[in-house]
Design an enzyme around this catalytic site. Structure first.
Site, mmCIF file in Angstrom:
data_model
loop_
_atom_site.group_PDB
_atom_site.id
_atom_site.type_symbol
_atom_site.label_atom_id
_atom_site.label_comp_id
_atom_site.label_asym_id
_atom_site.label_seq_id
_atom_site.Cartn_x
_atom_site.Cartn_y
_atom_site.Cartn_z
ATOM 1 N N HIS A 213 45.647 41.710 31.962
ATOM 2 C CA HIS A 213 44.989 41.081 33.116
ATOM 3 C C HIS A 213 45.970 40.671 34.215
ATOM 4 O O HIS A 213 45.574 40.201 35.264
ATOM 5 C CB HIS A 213 44.230 39.828 32.669
ATOM 6 C CG HIS A 213 45.149 38.703 32.270
ATOM 7 N ND1 HIS A 213 45.691 38.603 31.019
ATOM 8 C CD2 HIS A 213 45.641 37.670 32.982
ATOM 9 C CE1 HIS A 213 46.474 37.550 30.974
ATOM 10 N NE2 HIS A 213 46.466 36.955 32.154
HETATM 11 C C1 UD1 Z 1 44.952 33.509 36.115
HETATM 12 C C2 UD1 Z 1 46.423 33.089 36.267
HETATM 13 C C3 UD1 Z 1 47.267 33.816 35.241
HETATM 14 C C4 UD1 Z 1 46.723 33.584 33.847
HETATM 15 C C5 UD1 Z 1 45.258 33.993 33.795
HETATM 16 C C6 UD1 Z 1 44.665 33.660 32.446
HETATM 17 C C7 UD1 Z 1 47.199 32.533 38.527
HETATM 18 C C8 UD1 Z 1 47.952 33.032 39.693
HETATM 19 N N1 UD1 Z 1 46.930 33.453 37.583
HETATM 20 O O1 UD1 Z 1 44.877 34.909 36.402
HETATM 21 O O2 UD1 Z 1 48.593 33.320 35.294
HETATM 22 O O3 UD1 Z 1 47.473 34.369 32.942
HETATM 23 O O4 UD1 Z 1 44.529 33.261 34.798
HETATM 24 O O5 UD1 Z 1 43.523 34.425 32.198
HETATM 25 O O6 UD1 Z 1 46.844 31.373 38.470
HETATM 26 N N2 UD1 Z 1 37.296 36.158 37.732
HETATM 27 C C9 UD1 Z 1 35.986 36.121 37.347
HETATM 28 N N3 UD1 Z 1 35.583 35.101 36.521
HETATM 29 C C10 UD1 Z 1 36.429 34.133 36.106
HETATM 30 C C11 UD1 Z 1 37.754 34.187 36.515
HETATM 31 C C12 UD1 Z 1 38.182 35.200 37.315
HETATM 32 O O7 UD1 Z 1 35.194 36.971 37.724
HETATM 33 O O8 UD1 Z 1 36.003 33.224 35.360
HETATM 34 C C13 UD1 Z 1 37.738 37.258 38.611
HETATM 35 C C14 UD1 Z 1 37.524 36.919 40.087
HETATM 36 O O9 UD1 Z 1 37.235 38.086 40.754
HETATM 37 C C15 UD1 Z 1 38.896 36.456 40.527
HETATM 38 C C16 UD1 Z 1 39.823 37.326 39.678
HETATM 39 O O10 UD1 Z 1 39.121 37.490 38.446
HETATM 40 O O11 UD1 Z 1 39.097 36.621 41.893
HETATM 41 C C17 UD1 Z 1 41.175 36.728 39.422
HETATM 42 O O12 UD1 Z 1 41.025 35.403 38.916
HETATM 43 P P1 UD1 Z 1 42.209 34.344 39.099
HETATM 44 O O13 UD1 Z 1 41.812 33.070 38.486
HETATM 45 O O14 UD1 Z 1 42.643 34.309 40.522
HETATM 46 O O15 UD1 Z 1 43.408 35.004 38.349
HETATM 47 P P2 UD1 Z 1 43.492 35.557 36.859
HETATM 48 O O16 UD1 Z 1 43.739 37.005 36.937
HETATM 49 O O17 UD1 Z 1 42.355 35.083 36.062
HETATM 50 N N1 UDP Z 2 41.324 34.693 24.490
HETATM 51 C C1 UDP Z 2 40.003 34.521 24.118
HETATM 52 N N2 UDP Z 2 39.128 35.559 24.332
HETATM 53 C C2 UDP Z 2 39.503 36.747 24.868
HETATM 54 C C3 UDP Z 2 40.874 36.903 25.244
HETATM 55 C C4 UDP Z 2 41.746 35.866 25.053
HETATM 56 O O1 UDP Z 2 39.620 33.468 23.609
HETATM 57 O O2 UDP Z 2 38.658 37.646 25.031
HETATM 58 C C5 UDP Z 2 42.274 33.582 24.297
HETATM 59 C C6 UDP Z 2 43.480 33.906 23.452
HETATM 60 O O3 UDP Z 2 43.233 33.613 22.090
HETATM 61 C C7 UDP Z 2 44.581 33.013 24.045
HETATM 62 C C8 UDP Z 2 44.166 32.877 25.489
HETATM 63 O O4 UDP Z 2 42.799 33.260 25.576
HETATM 64 O O5 UDP Z 2 44.581 31.730 23.440
HETATM 65 C C9 UDP Z 2 45.018 33.746 26.373
HETATM 66 O O6 UDP Z 2 44.492 33.770 27.662
HETATM 67 P P1 UDP Z 2 44.884 34.856 28.740
HETATM 68 O O7 UDP Z 2 45.383 36.068 28.071
HETATM 69 O O8 UDP Z 2 43.729 34.964 29.654
HETATM 70 O O9 UDP Z 2 46.034 34.122 29.580
HETATM 71 P P2 UDP Z 2 47.612 33.984 29.442
HETATM 72 O O10 UDP Z 2 47.937 33.432 28.107
HETATM 73 O O11 UDP Z 2 48.225 35.316 29.709
HETATM 74 O O12 UDP Z 2 47.957 33.056 30.565
#
Ligand code: UD1
Ligand code: UDP
Length: 365
Positions: free
Chosen positions: A206
């Site tokens: 992601h």
């Molecule tokens: C964010 C964090 C990343 C973390 C990740 C965990 C930042 C810069 N990035 O990335 O470090 O590893 O969360 O998962 O803070 N979206 C949805 N539903 C949601 C959330 C996101 O549809 O509940 C979609 C939206 O289109 C949004 C895009 O995903 O614009 C990106 O979401 P965003 O929260 O900006 O960044 P992540 O990729 O989730």
């Molecule tokens: N996770 C979850 N469901 C999923 C994918 C991940 O519950 O479908 C949990 C996973 O066990 C871990 C956390 O989400 O604890 C990791 O989140 P993510 O990979 O989004 O973010 P990152 O750790 O890279 O910031």
């Protein structure tokens, strides 16, 4: 002591959960949850509050799905207003997201002490937004909770005093220990997906630098295709909404052998990880959980802020090159391993709360 627990994304909810649960049961502590709403909806947010039995956030800023510049400005402003009203003794943040930086900047502006859990992680790659978020947060924080000796050393090397830094372990271990047995009892994801233990792989990706980049996302999908084909095992891929959106935008097809699911709840996901033969990911949390669960890991990045697992050869960096992903997958399933867990003993939440209590009650400690 009154704590403002500031969080916004899936991993922050999971890693803050042990701290919130402990604070909830301690009569000497007062706390409230401020959710930025960066992640939202049932699968990325609410399911974790339900499964981990967390109280509802007192505030939710609802700022998910917006561009970065809009999010950060709005978050800092709104968090400042809430902190000003609530007057907590400390603002606690976890990790390296936009929500973390916004929480830290807001508290800093109001001169409210900042606690940073997961301090000191460094990828040494300043093109990652997360790297700048964590460096800035560490350097304006008052109480730094380093999860591993490597992270502790990074902070001391950057000139932060050992009076501010505590080696706490990572609450990812607390959360996993508290939930893995429940997951094995309650979750039925293997049955639901018709899988046999150790006869499938799990993948997630992601990170912006991977999935917003057409060439890298193509390379990752091709790599997963090669792995599924050559290892003759299905790859289960619970897909992050950001990645799904980009797959559609780039007009990519899901390769044979790769089975997408919606993002899973924590219990189902833990069970899926625990029984996997191999985890292929660019997630920070998954690199940690793979190592705790003793499942080999291939990391779809060129660097990692969790180098301990790579040094121990239980995790390997493959980047986004398909052939390299395949070669790394073969290597990781073929070699014997000496398992280590550098992330702590499952008592990080207790250490963090005790340390905050001691430091705030005696400013000289
Ligand atoms: C964010 C964090 C990343 C973390 C990740 C965990 C930042 C810069 N990035 O990335 O470090 O590893 O969360 O998962 O803070 N979206 C949805 N539903 C949601 C959330 C996101 O549809 O509940 C979609 C939206 O289109 C949004 C895009 O995903 O614009 C990106 O979401 P965003 O929260 O900006 O960044 P992540 O990729 O989730
Ligand atoms: N996770 C979850 N469901 C999923 C994918 C991940 O519950 O479908 C949990 C996973 O066990 C871990 C956390 O989400 O604890 C990791 O989140 P993510 O990979 O989004 O973010 P990152 O750790 O890279 O910031």
């Amino acid at each position: 002591m009154k704590i403002a627990v500031i969080l916004g994304t899936r991993p922050e909810i999971i890693k803050m959960a042990p701290i919130i649960r402990l604070a909830h049961n301690r009569p000497d502590l007062d706390y409230f949850i401020l959710h930025t709403g960066q992640h939202y909806g049932y699968e990325m947010d609410k399911t974790f509050f339900e499964e981990l039995e967390l109280p509802q956030p007192k505030y939710n800023l609802g700022i998910g799905g917006q561009p970065y510049r809009k999010q950060i400005g709005y978050m800092v402003n709104a968090i400042m207003q809430i902190l000003n009203q609530e007057k907590p003794d400390v603002a606690l943040v976890q990790g390296d997201t936009v929500s973390v930086l916004a929480g830290a900047l807001a508290a800093n502006k109001l001169r409210i002490p900042i606690g940073h859990h997961e301090a000191g992680l460094r990828s040494h790659d300043l093109t990652m937004l997360e790297e700048t978020n964590r460096i800035i947060t560490d350097h304006i924080a008052d109480y730094l909770f380093a999860p591993t000796p490597d992270a502790y050393k990074n902070l001391i090397d950057e000139g932060l005093t050992d009076k501010k830094v505590v080696l706490s372990g990572n609450t990812v271990v607390d959360a996993l220990n508290q939930n893995i047995k429940i997951a094995e009892k309650k979750a039925s994801i293997l049955k639901k997906l018709n899988l046999t233990s150790k006869e499938y792989l799990v993948a997630t990706a992601h990170r912006a630098e991977n999935v917003d980049n057409e060439k890298r996302l193509y390379g990752i999908l091709k790599g997963l295709y090669l792995v599924a084909r050559d290892l003759k095992l299905p790859i289960i891929y619970p897909i992050h909404p950001r990645t799904l959106k980009n797959i559609k935008n780039f007009n990519f097809k899901i390769p044979p052998g790769v089975r997408l699911t919606k993002p899973l709840g924590y219990l189902e996901f833990l069970q899926l990880e625990a029984h996997a033969k191999l985890i292929i990911t660019d997630s920070g949390g998954l690199q940690e959980e793979a190592c705790i669960l003793k499942v080999p890991c291939v990391t779809l990045r060129d660097n990692t802020e969790r180098p301990e697992t790579v040094a121990a050869q239980i995790n390997i960096l493959a980047g986004a090159n398909p052939e390299k992903i395949l070669a790394c997958a073969w290597k990781m399933i073929s070699e014997d391993k000496v398992w280590i867990n550098p992330f702590g003993d499952g008592r990080a939440a207790e250490r963090i709360l005790n340390s905050l209590n001691d430091k705030l009650n005696n400013k000289n400690i």
